[in-house]
Scaffold this motif. Structure first.
Motif, PDB file in Angstrom:
ATOM      1  N   MET A 174       5.120 -17.670 -33.312  1.00  0.00           N
ATOM      2  CA  MET A 174       4.829 -17.257 -31.983  1.00  0.00           C
ATOM      3  C   MET A 174       3.415 -17.706 -31.425  1.00  0.00           C
ATOM      4  N   CYS A 175       3.240 -18.047 -30.565  1.00  0.00           N
ATOM      5  CA  CYS A 175       2.148 -18.200 -29.898  1.00  0.00           C
ATOM      6  C   CYS A 175       1.003 -17.130 -29.500  1.00  0.00           C
ATOM      7  N   GLU A 176      -0.232 -17.405 -29.084  1.00  0.00           N
ATOM      8  CA  GLU A 176      -0.963 -16.257 -28.782  1.00  0.00           C
ATOM      9  C   GLU A 176      -0.461 -15.274 -27.817  1.00  0.00           C
ATOM     10  N   ILE A 177      -0.144 -15.851 -26.702  1.00  0.00           N
ATOM     11  CA  ILE A 177       0.105 -15.236 -25.659  1.00  0.00           C
ATOM     12  C   ILE A 177       1.579 -14.115 -26.076  1.00  0.00           C
ATOM     13  N   GLU A 178       2.621 -14.747 -26.570  1.00  0.00           N
ATOM     14  CA  GLU A 178       3.735 -14.105 -27.245  1.00  0.00           C
ATOM     15  C   GLU A 178       3.141 -12.876 -27.935  1.00  0.00           C
ATOM     16  N   ASN A 179       2.302 -13.098 -28.964  1.00  0.00           N
ATOM     17  CA  ASN A 179       1.975 -11.893 -29.891  1.00  0.00           C
ATOM     18  C   ASN A 179       1.410 -11.002 -29.056  1.00  0.00           C
ATOM     19  N   GLN A 180       0.056 -11.255 -28.025  1.00  0.00           N
ATOM     20  CA  GLN A 180      -0.289 -10.197 -27.236  1.00  0.00           C
ATOM     21  C   GLN A 180       0.732  -9.860 -26.344  1.00  0.00           C
ATOM     22  N   LEU A 181       1.711 -10.249 -25.494  1.00  0.00           N
ATOM     23  CA  LEU A 181       2.577  -9.678 -24.950  1.00  0.00           C
ATOM     24  C   LEU A 181       3.653  -8.684 -25.668  1.00  0.00           C
ATOM     25  N   ALA A 182       3.889  -9.107 -26.825  1.00  0.00           N
ATOM     26  CA  ALA A 182       4.574  -8.416 -27.794  1.00  0.00           C
ATOM     27  C   ALA A 182       3.985  -6.790 -28.089  1.00  0.00           C
ATOM     28  N   GLU A 183       2.846  -7.113 -28.234  1.00  0.00           N
ATOM     29  CA  GLU A 183       1.804  -5.892 -28.782  1.00  0.00           C
ATOM     30  C   GLU A 183       1.738  -4.899 -27.640  1.00  0.00           C
ATOM     31  N   LEU A 184       1.631  -5.617 -26.340  1.00  0.00           N
ATOM     32  CA  LEU A 184       1.364  -5.053 -25.224  1.00  0.00           C
ATOM     33  C   LEU A 184       2.893  -4.050 -24.620  1.00  0.00           C
ATOM     34  N   VAL A 185       3.832  -4.942 -24.643  1.00  0.00           N
ATOM     35  CA  VAL A 185       5.224  -4.365 -24.384  1.00  0.00           C
ATOM     36  C   VAL A 185       5.451  -3.232 -25.209  1.00  0.00           C
ATOM     37  N   SER A 186       5.073  -3.175 -26.499  1.00  0.00           N
ATOM     38  CA  SER A 186       5.280  -2.217 -27.670  1.00  0.00           C
ATOM     39  C   SER A 186       4.641  -1.014 -27.297  1.00  0.00           C
ATOM     40  N   LYS A 187       3.388  -1.293 -26.669  1.00  0.00           N
ATOM     41  CA  LYS A 187       2.508   0.101 -26.164  1.00  0.00           C
ATOM     42  C   LYS A 187       3.039   0.600 -24.870  1.00  0.00           C
ATOM     43  N   VAL A 188       3.734  -0.341 -23.870  1.00  0.00           N
ATOM     44  CA  VAL A 188       4.266   0.431 -22.703  1.00  0.00           C
ATOM     45  C   VAL A 188       5.403   1.206 -22.980  1.00  0.00           C
ATOM     46  N   ASP A 192       1.989  -8.561 -16.905  1.00  0.00           N
ATOM     47  CA  ASP A 192       1.252  -7.189 -17.629  1.00  0.00           C
ATOM     48  C   ASP A 192      -0.063  -7.672 -18.206  1.00  0.00           C
ATOM     49  N   LEU A 193      -0.178  -8.475 -19.106  1.00  0.00           N
ATOM     50  CA  LEU A 193      -1.224  -8.999 -19.757  1.00  0.00           C
ATOM     51  C   LEU A 193      -2.386  -9.199 -18.553  1.00  0.00           C
ATOM     52  N   ASP A 194      -2.185 -10.089 -17.567  1.00  0.00           N
ATOM     53  CA  ASP A 194      -3.155 -10.199 -16.737  1.00  0.00           C
ATOM     54  C   ASP A 194      -3.465  -8.961 -16.119  1.00  0.00           C
ATOM     55  N   LEU A 195      -2.619  -8.030 -15.572  1.00  0.00           N
ATOM     56  CA  LEU A 195      -2.930  -6.752 -15.050  1.00  0.00           C
ATOM     57  C   LEU A 195      -3.744  -5.995 -15.960  1.00  0.00           C
ATOM     58  N   VAL A 196      -3.454  -5.729 -17.145  1.00  0.00           N
ATOM     59  CA  VAL A 196      -4.153  -4.892 -18.008  1.00  0.00           C
ATOM     60  C   VAL A 196      -5.825  -5.513 -18.106  1.00  0.00           C
ATOM     61  N   ARG A 197      -6.015  -6.777 -18.244  1.00  0.00           N
ATOM     62  CA  ARG A 197      -7.399  -7.414 -18.226  1.00  0.00           C
ATOM     63  C   ARG A 197      -8.062  -7.343 -16.856  1.00  0.00           C
ATOM     64  N   PHE A 198      -7.462  -7.611 -15.815  1.00  0.00           N
ATOM     65  CA  PHE A 198      -8.010  -7.288 -14.766  1.00  0.00           C
ATOM     66  C   PHE A 198      -8.380  -5.767 -14.604  1.00  0.00           C
ATOM     67  N   LEU A 199      -7.854  -5.033 -14.841  1.00  0.00           N
ATOM     68  CA  LEU A 199      -8.105  -3.300 -14.547  1.00  0.00           C
ATOM     69  C   LEU A 199      -9.287  -3.173 -15.695  1.00  0.00           C
ATOM     70  N   VAL A 200      -9.491  -3.748 -16.862  1.00  0.00           N
ATOM     71  CA  VAL A 200     -10.446  -3.633 -17.738  1.00  0.00           C
ATOM     72  C   VAL A 200     -11.750  -4.144 -17.038  1.00  0.00           C
ATOM     73  N   ARG A 201     -11.622  -5.272 -16.330  1.00  0.00           N
ATOM     74  CA  ARG A 201     -12.661  -5.772 -15.789  1.00  0.00           C
ATOM     75  C   ARG A 201     -13.430  -5.216 -14.680  1.00  0.00           C
ATOM     76  N   ILE A 202     -12.446  -4.820 -13.830  1.00  0.00           N
ATOM     77  CA  ILE A 202     -12.855  -3.884 -12.569  1.00  0.00           C
ATOM     78  C   ILE A 202     -13.205  -2.639 -12.937  1.00  0.00           C
ATOM     79  N   ARG A 203     -12.748  -1.895 -14.190  1.00  0.00           N
ATOM     80  CA  ARG A 203     -13.159  -0.652 -14.325  1.00  0.00           C
ATOM     81  C   ARG A 203     -14.924  -0.917 -14.818  1.00  0.00           C
TER      82      ARG A 203
END
Length: 372
Positions: A1-15, A275-286
């Motif tokens: 799996m590529c990096e974005i797939e790994n990150q997405l899989a982890e985030l989907v699991s959390k959601v 979802d990945l970009d949304l969480v990253r965006f929310l962390v930056r504006i937080r």
């Protein structure tokens, strides 16, 4: 799996852990998805990046927009498809009716509902909230900035990825159409009833604003309620000088060092971020929210109980259920403070819900959160 797939899989699991189930949904072409993983693998964020078409340049707004440059970076197909949709004038003329997809007649009801939410639900929770700076994300031609944020906040950062719509924003906000829209919103407030006559009179006075030599009302403020007007705050700068234009999508937005926001307003655009970009965006504006009192306010379509998400294949956007959206904010380090459904919209529309989120204290202090 590529990096974005790994990150997405982890985030989907959390959601799905937050949801307590595997999320299911569909798209506007009738396709059914049995999981978030299947949906995100289908819609374009895992495909090879696609370079924007030649000619999609920001040079024509370079004098207007801070940091405007030619678009040269490759981006996922999910975003290039959305960009192409909103840049096409046939899909979205630079008018209220255009940016609201043919539902321009709901604008007055929408702004009145947003104002009541700010004044009646958010301000009582955050009584020390300051009104110095707001951000309007996915702002289009500046409808929310003009009608809601500028009458309340000392300055507004207007964030919009479409050069065409952003170029139209100043003429809308400070021209005749913007003034007409402000008067229409005032009429909605006055027609709703349930307000004391004195409050009605104050609203009409506020609507007149400062009279210009040609008789037009500048800075029209049809607002009534507990939040002070810019005149009451002693803000003397004209509205035109209190807006900063940023030609960026939320996925590319990094608040400038030292900028502090009292409110980040995100309306009818959060579904364009995966979802990945949304969480990253929310962390930056937080990190850019004013400590203790800064808030992120989301107002958007939400799915009903029949689905966790609906993909719009026309403009590359995702309508999420309230639980799905709240899960992403929780992962990004936010607490939900209050939510409320917008009333008075046509029955054929998705339910529109307003949410107010603030940064978790432990996340604010540690700088931790999802997406990093």
């Amino acid at each position: 799996m590529c990096e974005i797939e790994n990150q997405l899989a982890e985030l989907v699991s959390k959601v799905e852990k937050h949801l307590g189930r595997i999320a299911k949904g569909n798209d506007t072409d009738g396709r059914e998805y049995t999981s978030l993983s299947e949906m995100w693998a289908t819609v374009g964020i895992l495909e090879p990046p696609v370079a924007p078409k030649a000619g999609t340049t920001r040079k024509r707004v370079a004098e207007l927009v801070d940091g405007a440059t030619d678009e040269t970076a490759s981006v996922p197909a999910w975003y290039t498809q959305a960009y192409a949709y909103w840049e096409a004038e046939g899909n979205c003329p630079p008018t209220i009716d255009g940016v609201l997809g043919g539902f321009g007649h709901v604008s007055g009801t929408d702004i009145a509902g947003s104002r009541r939410f700010l004044e009646g639900r958010v301000k009582p929770l955050l009584s020390a909230m300051r009104l110095e700076k707001a951000a309007d994300c996915g702002a289009g031609i500046g409808r929310v900035t003009k009608l809601l944020l500028l009458p309340i906040f000392a300055s507004v950062d207007l964030l919009e990825p479409s050069p065409r719509l952003l170029a139209a924003a100043p003429s809308f906000m400070f021209g005749q159409e913007g003034h007409r829209a402000a008067r229409m919103e005032a009429e909605v407030l006055l027609s709703e009833g349930g307000k004391e006559e004195k409050l009605r009179e104050q609203t009409v006075v506020g609507m007149r604003g400062r009279e210009e030599p040609d008789g037009k009302a500048e800075g029209a403020d049809p607002r009534a309620g507990s939040l002070p007007t810019r005149q009451q705050q002693g803000i003397k700068a004209p509205p035109e000088a209190r807006v900063r234009y940023l030609c960026l999508g939320m996925q590319d937005f990094q608040p400038a060092s030292g900028v502090v926001y009292d409110v980040v307003w995100i309306q009818w655009c959060i579904g364009h971020l995966h979802d990945l970009d949304l969480v990253r965006f929310l962390v930056r504006i937080r990190a850019a929210l004013r400590p203790e009192t800064g808030a992120v306010i989301v107002k958007d379509n939400c799915c009903d109980a029949s689905a966790d998400f609906v993909v719009d294949t026309g403009d590359s956007s995702l309508t999420r259920s309230p639980a799905y959206l709240k899960a992403l904010f929780e992962i990004a380090g936010y607490d939900l403070r209050v939510e409320e459904r917008q009333q008075g919209f046509p029955a054929e529309l998705f339910p529109v819900i307003m949410f107010c989120f603030t940064a978790k204290k432990e996340a604010s202090q540690s700088g931790e959160g999802g997406g990093r």
